[in-house]
Write an enzyme that holds these catalytic residues in place. Structure first.
Site, PDB file in Angstrom:
ATOM      1  N   ARG A 126       0.816  -1.228   0.000  1.00 17.27           N
ATOM      2  CA  ARG A 126       0.000   0.000   0.000  1.00 17.27           C
ATOM      3  C   ARG A 126       0.846   1.273   0.000  1.00 17.27           C
ATOM      4  NH1 ARG A 126      -2.782  -3.085   3.871  1.00 17.27           N
ATOM      5  NH2 ARG A 126      -4.578  -4.121   2.952  1.00 17.27           N
ATOM      6  N   LYS A 146       2.033  11.750 -10.687  1.00 19.76           N
ATOM      7  CA  LYS A 146       1.136  10.930 -11.513  1.00 19.76           C
ATOM      8  C   LYS A 146       1.895   9.675 -11.902  1.00 19.76           C
ATOM      9  CE  LYS A 146      -1.979  14.014 -14.031  1.00 19.76           C
ATOM     10  NZ  LYS A 146      -2.353  14.443 -15.391  1.00 19.76           N
ATOM     11  N   GLU A 186       7.613  19.462 -24.164  1.00 18.62           N
ATOM     12  CA  GLU A 186       6.961  19.742 -22.873  1.00 18.62           C
ATOM     13  C   GLU A 186       7.350  21.142 -22.376  1.00 18.62           C
ATOM     14  OE1 GLU A 186       4.577  17.988 -21.760  1.00 18.62           O
ATOM     15  OE2 GLU A 186       4.873  15.895 -22.354  1.00 18.62           O
ATOM     16  N   LYS A 229       5.433  23.683 -12.718  1.00 15.22           N
ATOM     17  CA  LYS A 229       4.634  22.483 -12.455  1.00 15.22           C
ATOM     18  C   LYS A 229       4.371  22.326 -10.956  1.00 15.22           C
ATOM     19  CE  LYS A 229       3.739  17.714 -13.504  1.00 15.22           C
ATOM     20  NZ  LYS A 229       4.011  16.574 -14.358  1.00 15.22           N
ATOM     21  N   GLU A 271      -5.891  17.149  -9.963  1.00 15.25           N
ATOM     22  CA  GLU A 271      -6.360  17.590 -11.273  1.00 15.25           C
ATOM     23  C   GLU A 271      -7.870  17.807 -11.352  1.00 15.25           C
ATOM     24  OE1 GLU A 271      -4.032  16.041 -14.635  1.00 15.25           O
ATOM     25  OE2 GLU A 271      -5.920  15.855 -15.712  1.00 15.25           O
ATOM     26  N   ARG A 331      -4.638  22.028 -12.549  1.00 12.73           N
ATOM     27  CA  ARG A 331      -3.685  21.049 -13.103  1.00 12.73           C
ATOM     28  C   ARG A 331      -4.069  20.590 -14.508  1.00 12.73           C
ATOM     29  NH1 ARG A 331      -0.551  16.060  -9.968  1.00 12.73           N
ATOM     30  NH2 ARG A 331       0.790  15.557 -11.732  1.00 12.73           N
ATOM     31  N   ASN A 359      -2.334  19.736 -19.475  1.00 14.59           N
ATOM     32  CA  ASN A 359      -2.696  18.828 -20.561  1.00 14.59           C
ATOM     33  C   ASN A 359      -2.797  19.528 -21.908  1.00 14.59           C
ATOM     34  OD1 ASN A 359      -3.036  16.376 -19.058  1.00 14.59           O
ATOM     35  ND2 ASN A 359      -4.806  17.338 -18.111  1.00 14.59           N
ATOM     36  N   HIS A 413      -2.499  17.630 -25.143  1.00 12.76           N
ATOM     37  CA  HIS A 413      -2.420  16.200 -24.812  1.00 12.76           C
ATOM     38  C   HIS A 413      -3.619  15.374 -25.283  1.00 12.76           C
ATOM     39  CE1 HIS A 413       1.114  17.320 -22.594  1.00 12.76           C
ATOM     40  NE2 HIS A 413       1.301  16.098 -22.143  1.00 12.76           N
ATOM     41  N   HIS A 424      -2.274  12.398 -27.285  1.00 16.47           N
ATOM     42  CA  HIS A 424      -2.414  10.979 -26.929  1.00 16.47           C
ATOM     43  C   HIS A 424      -3.042  10.194 -28.083  1.00 16.47           C
ATOM     44  CE1 HIS A 424      -2.176  11.636 -22.285  1.00 16.47           C
ATOM     45  NE2 HIS A 424      -0.993  11.512 -22.841  1.00 16.47           N
ATOM     46  N   HIS A 471       5.691   9.899 -27.202  1.00 15.76           N
ATOM     47  CA  HIS A 471       4.808  10.782 -26.449  1.00 15.76           C
ATOM     48  C   HIS A 471       5.141  12.255 -26.727  1.00 15.76           C
ATOM     49  CE1 HIS A 471       2.347  12.184 -23.085  1.00 15.76           C
ATOM     50  NE2 HIS A 471       3.363  12.979 -22.780  1.00 15.76           N
TER      51      HIS A 471
HETATM   52  N1  NAD Z   1       3.587  11.177 -14.962  1.00 18.79           N
HETATM   53  C1  NAD Z   1       3.494  12.272 -15.656  1.00 18.79           C
HETATM   54  O1  NAD Z   1       3.118  13.335 -15.149  1.00 18.79           O
HETATM   55  C2  NAD Z   1       3.866  12.255 -17.119  1.00 18.79           C
HETATM   56  C3  NAD Z   1       4.025  13.453 -17.829  1.00 18.79           C
HETATM   57  C4  NAD Z   1       4.459  13.392 -19.156  1.00 18.79           C
HETATM   58  C5  NAD Z   1       4.710  12.151 -19.750  1.00 18.79           C
HETATM   59  N2  NAD Z   1       4.525  11.018 -19.032  1.00 18.79           N
HETATM   60  C6  NAD Z   1       4.824   9.709 -19.617  1.00 18.79           C
HETATM   61  O2  NAD Z   1       6.219   9.658 -19.875  1.00 18.79           O
HETATM   62  C7  NAD Z   1       6.472   8.759 -20.957  1.00 18.79           C
HETATM   63  C8  NAD Z   1       7.416   9.433 -21.922  1.00 18.79           C
HETATM   64  O3  NAD Z   1       8.631   9.692 -21.245  1.00 18.79           O
HETATM   65  P1  NAD Z   1      10.016   9.755 -22.030  1.00 18.79           P
HETATM   66  O4  NAD Z   1       9.882  10.650 -23.199  1.00 18.79           O
HETATM   67  O5  NAD Z   1      11.069  10.019 -21.043  1.00 18.79           O
HETATM   68  O6  NAD Z   1      10.116   8.282 -22.662  1.00 18.79           O
HETATM   69  P2  NAD Z   1      10.973   6.990 -22.286  1.00 18.79           P
HETATM   70  O7  NAD Z   1      10.964   6.716 -20.855  1.00 18.79           O
HETATM   71  O8  NAD Z   1      10.493   5.931 -23.209  1.00 18.79           O
HETATM   72  O9  NAD Z   1      12.464   7.427 -22.702  1.00 18.79           O
HETATM   73  C9  NAD Z   1      12.730   7.726 -24.052  1.00 18.79           C
HETATM   74  C10 NAD Z   1      13.937   6.920 -24.562  1.00 18.79           C
HETATM   75  O10 NAD Z   1      15.128   7.466 -24.000  1.00 18.79           O
HETATM   76  C11 NAD Z   1      15.933   6.426 -23.430  1.00 18.79           C
HETATM   77  N3  NAD Z   1      16.730   7.065 -22.385  1.00 18.79           N
HETATM   78  C12 NAD Z   1      16.345   7.437 -21.145  1.00 18.79           C
HETATM   79  N4  NAD Z   1      17.322   8.140 -20.545  1.00 18.79           N
HETATM   80  C13 NAD Z   1      18.362   8.163 -21.392  1.00 18.79           C
HETATM   81  C14 NAD Z   1      19.655   8.761 -21.360  1.00 18.79           C
HETATM   82  N5  NAD Z   1      20.050   9.513 -20.330  1.00 18.79           N
HETATM   83  N6  NAD Z   1      20.480   8.584 -22.420  1.00 18.79           N
HETATM   84  C15 NAD Z   1      20.057   7.872 -23.511  1.00 18.79           C
HETATM   85  N7  NAD Z   1      18.841   7.325 -23.628  1.00 18.79           N
HETATM   86  C16 NAD Z   1      18.000   7.471 -22.566  1.00 18.79           C
HETATM   87  C17 NAD Z   1      14.935   5.391 -23.004  1.00 18.79           C
HETATM   88  O11 NAD Z   1      15.514   4.130 -22.868  1.00 18.79           O
HETATM   89  C18 NAD Z   1      13.923   5.457 -24.142  1.00 18.79           C
HETATM   90  O12 NAD Z   1      14.388   4.688 -25.231  1.00 18.79           O
HETATM   91  C19 NAD Z   1       5.127   8.404 -21.536  1.00 18.79           C
HETATM   92  O13 NAD Z   1       4.744   7.131 -21.105  1.00 18.79           O
HETATM   93  C20 NAD Z   1       4.194   9.451 -20.966  1.00 18.79           C
HETATM   94  O14 NAD Z   1       2.875   8.995 -20.853  1.00 18.79           O
HETATM   95  C21 NAD Z   1       4.121  11.040 -17.740  1.00 18.79           C
END
Ligand code: NAD
Length: 351
Positions: free
Chosen positions: A114, A136, A178, A217, A227, A231, A235, A238, A242, A252
């Site tokens: 939990r 999130k 972003e 943020k 949200e 918040r 989006n 988004h 999405h 993304h």
């Molecule tokens: N929780 C939230 O508030 C929130 C907000 C925005 C996006 N997201 C989520 O985040 C995800 C997208 O995140 P992302 O763009 O980081 O994608 P990701 O985690 O897939 O990373 C992108 C790529 O970069 C590589 N990578 C990571 N760090 C690296 C580094 N230092 N050097 C080389 N390669 C590296 C990863 O292996 C991957 O291939 C989506 O699932 C999206 O829904 C969540």
């Protein structure tokens, strides 16, 4: 090192930003309890020695890289390994990677017993300015993004821009996407990006802007953690983003950039977004899209992608598609269209 406090009803969290954060904070966070690390295959391959140095005694779960692995099967495997490692209530999970690792690792921390302590160490620009902050956590299910998750705040976020040095340019572009989202909502960030469009791939410039993005943020999350109001502004782009992500194979960050492009065009046409402000914003979005042009992008079938916007979490039962859009400097609004109207506007905006 710069520290930003994030206080919510459930957590007093700290976000540390700077090239010295790992040495300054990680040893203390690792000491004193069992630790479990979630990372992905790319990050582990690049930073093997770093993991050995900092997490010699921890169990490390290496997720195959990619959004397609942000699912229940991976979550189950992580939880099984946590249980097999004999973690207790006082154990701590470290999510070291991009947004995929942060989202699924954060959710595993929220669910195990939990809720155990969670530290986010974001390694992509997108995760550093956005996904690691605000609590999130989620996995995708049945072709719907982030449909199963929890709000679960990390106790600390360690943002070290040094990780960006190994990041491919396409991933830098996603993070800039972003940042442009923050620009749409925050005149100061808009101004800085607009004056420096020739530096959108300059890591020193981008690293300097990380704190302003996180501060924006954190302010929004403190005002509205779950949200129900402010918040929703985060989006911007988004809803359509999405839908594009689920149907185009784009990542993304790139999908959100196109989502912002099309939703801003729709909002300007509908008179929701001020014309002059909209032109400036569209110019900035286009500069970000041009960072690493994607030759394979084809929006001729965008009408079909529109279907995916129906399952967006912002929608309610009235069948309308809801979008968060910028109106003018420092102002945004929720904007709804009936589905057929949205589809037609999107097809027009993507021409
Ligand atoms: N929780 C939230 O508030 C929130 C907000 C925005 C996006 N997201 C989520 O985040 C995800 C997208 O995140 P992302 O763009 O980081 O994608 P990701 O985690 O897939 O990373 C992108 C790529 O970069 C590589 N990578 C990571 N760090 C690296 C580094 N230092 N050097 C080389 N390669 C590296 C990863 O292996 C991957 O291939 C989506 O699932 C999206 O829904 C969540």
């Amino acid at each position: 090192m710069k520290t930003i406090d994030l206080k919510t009803p459930t957590m007093m969290g700290k976000i540390h930003v700077g090239a010295d954060v790992i040495d300054a904070r990680l040893p203390a966070l690792v000491a004193g309890q069992k630790n479990f690390v979630v990372t992905d295959s790319n990050v582990f391959a690049l930073y093997g020695a770093w993991f050995t140095r900092h997490f010699a005694d921890a169990e490390i779960f290496v997720l195959s890289a990619g959004e397609e692995n942000k699912n229940f099967g991976s979550l189950y495997a992580i939880l099984e390994k946590m249980s097999a490692a004999g973690l207790h209530r006082n154990s701590r999970l470290f999510a070291v990677g991009g947004g995929v690792v942060g989202d699924i690792g954060g959710l595993a921390a929220a669910l195990y017993m939990r809720g155990i302590s969670c530290v986010q160490i974001p390694t992509t620009l997108l995760a550093q300015v956005d996904s690691s902050v605000g609590g999130k956590t989620a996995v995708d299910l049945g072709g719907v993004k982030n449909i199963v998750g929890a709000f679960y705040q990390p106790c600390e976020v360690l943002v070290d821009p040094t990780f960006l040095q190994t990041l491919p340019m396409r991933e830098i572009k996603c993070g800039v996407g972003e940042m442009v989202k923050y620009a749409a909502l925050n005149a100061e960030i808009f101004d800085i990006l607009e004056r420096n469009t020739d530096r959108l791939t300059d890591l020193a410039f981008l690293s300097d802007l990380i704190v302003a993005c996180i501060q924006h943020k954190a302010d929004v999350v403190q005002a509205d953690e779950k949200e129900s109001g402010e918040r929703c502004s985060l989006n911007v782009g988004h809803t359509t983003g999405h839908a594009i992500e689920l149907t185009s194979g784009l990542s993304h960050g790139e999908s959100v950039l196109y989502g912002m492009l099309f939703e801003t065009r729709i909002a300007v046409s509908a008179g929701i977004c001020e014309k002059e402000y909209g032109s400036r914003l569209l110019a900035l979005i286009e500069k970000a899209i041009a960072i690493e042009p994607n030759a394979a992008v084809d929006f001729s079938g965008i009408g079909e992608s529109a279907e995916k916007a129906r399952s967006d979490k912002k929608n309610s039962d009235d069948g309308k598609i809801k979008m968060a859009v910028a109106k003018c400097e420092n102002e945004w609004t929720m904007f709804s269209l009936g589905f057929e109207e949205y589809r037609a506007a999107l097809v027009q905006a993507a021409k």
